[in-house]
Design a protein around this motif. Structure first.
Motif, PDB file in Angstrom:
ATOM      1  N   TRP A  31       0.844  -1.211   0.000  1.00 44.29           N
ATOM      2  CA  TRP A  31       0.000   0.000   0.000  1.00 44.29           C
ATOM      3  C   TRP A  31       0.873   1.254   0.000  1.00 44.29           C
ATOM      4  O   TRP A  31       0.567   2.238  -0.684  1.00 44.29           O
ATOM      5  CB  TRP A  31      -0.917   0.024   1.235  1.00 44.29           C
ATOM      6  N   ALA A  32       1.959   1.203   0.777  1.00 47.33           N
ATOM      7  CA  ALA A  32       2.833   2.384   0.885  1.00 47.33           C
ATOM      8  C   ALA A  32       3.421   2.735  -0.478  1.00 47.33           C
ATOM      9  O   ALA A  32       3.486   3.908  -0.872  1.00 47.33           O
ATOM     10  CB  ALA A  32       3.954   2.107   1.891  1.00 47.33           C
ATOM     11  N   ASN A  33       3.810   1.707  -1.222  1.00 52.88           N
ATOM     12  CA  ASN A  33       4.332   1.940  -2.571  1.00 52.88           C
ATOM     13  C   ASN A  33       3.228   2.496  -3.472  1.00 52.88           C
ATOM     14  O   ASN A  33       3.451   3.428  -4.246  1.00 52.88           O
ATOM     15  CB  ASN A  33       4.881   0.633  -3.130  1.00 52.88           C
ATOM     16  N   ALA A  34       2.012   1.937  -3.327  1.00 51.51           N
ATOM     17  CA  ALA A  34       0.911   2.336  -4.204  1.00 51.51           C
ATOM     18  C   ALA A  34       0.494   3.792  -3.975  1.00 51.51           C
ATOM     19  O   ALA A  34       0.221   4.514  -4.926  1.00 51.51           O
ATOM     20  CB  ALA A  34      -0.287   1.407  -3.995  1.00 51.51           C
ATOM     21  N   VAL A  35       0.455   4.226  -2.710  1.00 50.65           N
ATOM     22  CA  VAL A  35      -0.016   5.598  -2.428  1.00 50.65           C
ATOM     23  C   VAL A  35       1.105   6.622  -2.603  1.00 50.65           C
ATOM     24  O   VAL A  35       0.840   7.822  -2.686  1.00 50.65           O
ATOM     25  CB  VAL A  35      -0.637   5.730  -1.015  1.00 50.65           C
ATOM     26  N   GLY A  36       2.346   6.170  -2.646  1.00 48.86           N
ATOM     27  CA  GLY A  36       3.475   7.095  -2.840  1.00 48.86           C
ATOM     28  C   GLY A  36       3.862   7.806  -1.561  1.00 48.86           C
ATOM     29  O   GLY A  36       3.147   7.734  -0.549  1.00 48.86           O
ATOM     30  N   PRO A  37       5.003   8.520  -1.593  1.00 51.33           N
ATOM     31  CA  PRO A  37       5.532   9.115  -0.353  1.00 51.33           C
ATOM     32  C   PRO A  37       4.633  10.186   0.262  1.00 51.33           C
ATOM     33  O   PRO A  37       4.703  10.434   1.457  1.00 51.33           O
ATOM     34  CB  PRO A  37       6.876   9.725  -0.790  1.00 51.33           C
ATOM     35  N   LYS A  38       3.740  10.772  -0.540  1.00 52.43           N
ATOM     36  CA  LYS A  38       2.834  11.785   0.041  1.00 52.43           C
ATOM     37  C   LYS A  38       1.590  11.149   0.655  1.00 52.43           C
ATOM     38  O   LYS A  38       0.808  11.821   1.322  1.00 52.43           O
ATOM     39  CB  LYS A  38       2.423  12.796  -1.023  1.00 52.43           C
ATOM     40  N   GLY A  39       1.398   9.873   0.414  1.00 54.56           N
ATOM     41  CA  GLY A  39       0.273   9.160   1.011  1.00 54.56           C
ATOM     42  C   GLY A  39       0.691   8.542   2.331  1.00 54.56           C
ATOM     43  O   GLY A  39       1.840   8.676   2.765  1.00 54.56           O
ATOM     44  N   SER A  40      -0.255   7.851   2.986  1.00 53.63           N
ATOM     45  CA  SER A  40       0.093   7.230   4.266  1.00 53.63           C
ATOM     46  C   SER A  40      -0.698   5.940   4.479  1.00 53.63           C
ATOM     47  O   SER A  40      -1.777   5.755   3.906  1.00 53.63           O
ATOM     48  CB  SER A  40      -0.169   8.198   5.427  1.00 53.63           C
ATOM     49  N   VAL A  41      -0.111   5.083   5.310  1.00 53.32           N
ATOM     50  CA  VAL A  41      -0.711   3.778   5.590  1.00 53.32           C
ATOM     51  C   VAL A  41      -0.665   3.543   7.096  1.00 53.32           C
ATOM     52  O   VAL A  41       0.370   3.754   7.733  1.00 53.32           O
ATOM     53  CB  VAL A  41       0.090   2.645   4.889  1.00 53.32           C
ATOM     54  N   ILE A  42      -1.800   3.115   7.645  1.00 51.82           N
ATOM     55  CA  ILE A  42      -1.837   2.722   9.056  1.00 51.82           C
ATOM     56  C   ILE A  42      -2.180   1.232   9.107  1.00 51.82           C
ATOM     57  O   ILE A  42      -3.099   0.771   8.406  1.00 51.82           O
ATOM     58  CB  ILE A  42      -2.874   3.539   9.841  1.00 51.82           C
ATOM     59  N   GLY A  43      -1.432   0.484   9.921  1.00 50.11           N
ATOM     60  CA  GLY A  43      -1.701  -0.948  10.074  1.00 50.11           C
ATOM     61  C   GLY A  43      -2.009  -1.263  11.528  1.00 50.11           C
ATOM     62  O   GLY A  43      -1.378  -0.716  12.436  1.00 50.11           O
ATOM     63  N   LEU A  44      -2.998  -2.150  11.755  1.00 46.78           N
ATOM     64  CA  LEU A  44      -3.332  -2.598  13.110  1.00 46.78           C
ATOM     65  C   LEU A  44      -2.842  -4.038  13.251  1.00 46.78           C
ATOM     66  O   LEU A  44      -3.103  -4.873  12.373  1.00 46.78           O
ATOM     67  CB  LEU A  44      -4.842  -2.550  13.346  1.00 46.78           C
ATOM     68  N   GLU A  45      -2.118  -4.312  14.332  1.00 49.89           N
ATOM     69  CA  GLU A  45      -1.575  -5.665  14.521  1.00 49.89           C
ATOM     70  C   GLU A  45      -1.607  -6.029  15.990  1.00 49.89           C
ATOM     71  O   GLU A  45      -1.136  -5.281  16.841  1.00 49.89           O
ATOM     72  CB  GLU A  45      -0.148  -5.741  13.960  1.00 49.89           C
TER      73      GLU A  45
END
Ligand SMILES: C[S@@+](CC[C@H](N)C(=O)[O-])C[C@H]1O[C@@H](n2cnc3c(N)ncnc32)[C@H](O)[C@@H]1O
Length: 248
Positions: A85-99
């Motif tokens: 997802w991080a690659n797909a949204v690019g450096p201006k995007g963001s990803v949060i993961g719950l684990e």
């Protein structure tokens, strides 16, 4: 087509060749993600938890198609699909993961950074408790559900409750995607007879899975399909990918 049946492939040998061909013929992933995937396969006893490279290509293609900039993942494991997802949204995007697992959460943080993804954050805890309290400044464009299968209906309810039209803060934007991985669970959701070899190969009970979870996956698929706020599509590839678009 003579009958309404999508027969995928005649046998495993052909299916494997088609899968490899599709892999070669689909959107390229950067070397760093290929290496990350290989690291999971080489080092993780539960490497089968992670998505395949072909699914990674599909998720990348979908994220780019909907112009996603913010993605939430429920069930991060050691972070590979967050990296996708991080690659797909690019450096201006963001990803949060719950684990849930502190060990996996720590590995995910470490490996995401090591593979060059600094636009990710991992929240460690039980997603059944974390999701209802998650405050997001902007709504997510995609929510990818890939944690314990018994939780899928509850995750879906929370997403809908926290994404009300007109609300000042909502979890998922209008038109955003809800994706549920393993929605068919080795076809056990559809067929638990002796016709399905998975009745012999899939364990009755593991840490994150019990056969009773089939009912929860079935409920998830039924709610995705029948809910008047969702337009759904259930893709019978990988382990079944449930996809829903939030209409309002
Ligand atoms: C199938 S794996 C996720 C794989 C990952 N999305 C990938 O493709 O690399 C499921 C993960 O969900 C986590 N999990 C299970 N129950 C959870 C819960 N209640 N809250 C948060 N995470 C949970 C497990 O620890 C496991 O790491």
């Amino acid at each position: 087509m003579r009958e309404n049946c999508t027969t995928l492939y005649p046998n495993d040998k052909v299916a494997r060749k088609v899968s490899e061909y599709a892999d070669r013929s689909s959107i390229d992933l950067p070397d760093t993600l290929i290496k990350y995937h290989q690291w999971v396969l080489d080092t993780q006893p539960r490497s089968y938890f992670t998505i395949s490279l072909l699914e990674a290509r599909l998720l990348t293609w979908m994220a780019r198609t909907v112009g996603a900039k913010r993605v939430l993942e429920i069930g991060a494991f050691v972070g590979f699909s967050m990296g996708v997802w991080a690659n797909a949204v690019g450096p201006k995007g963001s990803v949060i993961g719950l684990e849930f697992s502190p060990e996996y959460a720590a590995l995910a943080r470490e490996q995401l950074l090591k593979h060059g993804y600094d636009n990710c954050s991992v929240v460690q805890g039980n997603a059944l408790e974390v999701l209802p309290t998650l405050e997001s400044e902007e709504p997510f464009d995609i929510i990818f559900i890939d944690a314990q299968k018994s939780g899928y209906p509850a995750y879906l309810r929370t997403i809908l409750d926290k994404s009300q039209p007109g609300a000042a803060r909502r979890l998922l934007r209008r038109g955003g995607l809800i994706l549920g991985d393993n929605a068919l669970r080795s076809a056990l959701v559809v067929d638990q007879s002796d016709d399905n070899p998975a009745t012999r190969t899939v364990p009755k009970q593991t840490e994150n899975w019990s056969w009773g979870d089939v009912e929860h996956l079935d409920e998830f698929n039924r709610v995705m399909h029948s809910h008047d706020r969702i337009e759904a599509m259930l893709l019978p590839v990988f382990d079944g990918l449930g996809m829903g678009r939030l209409l309002d």
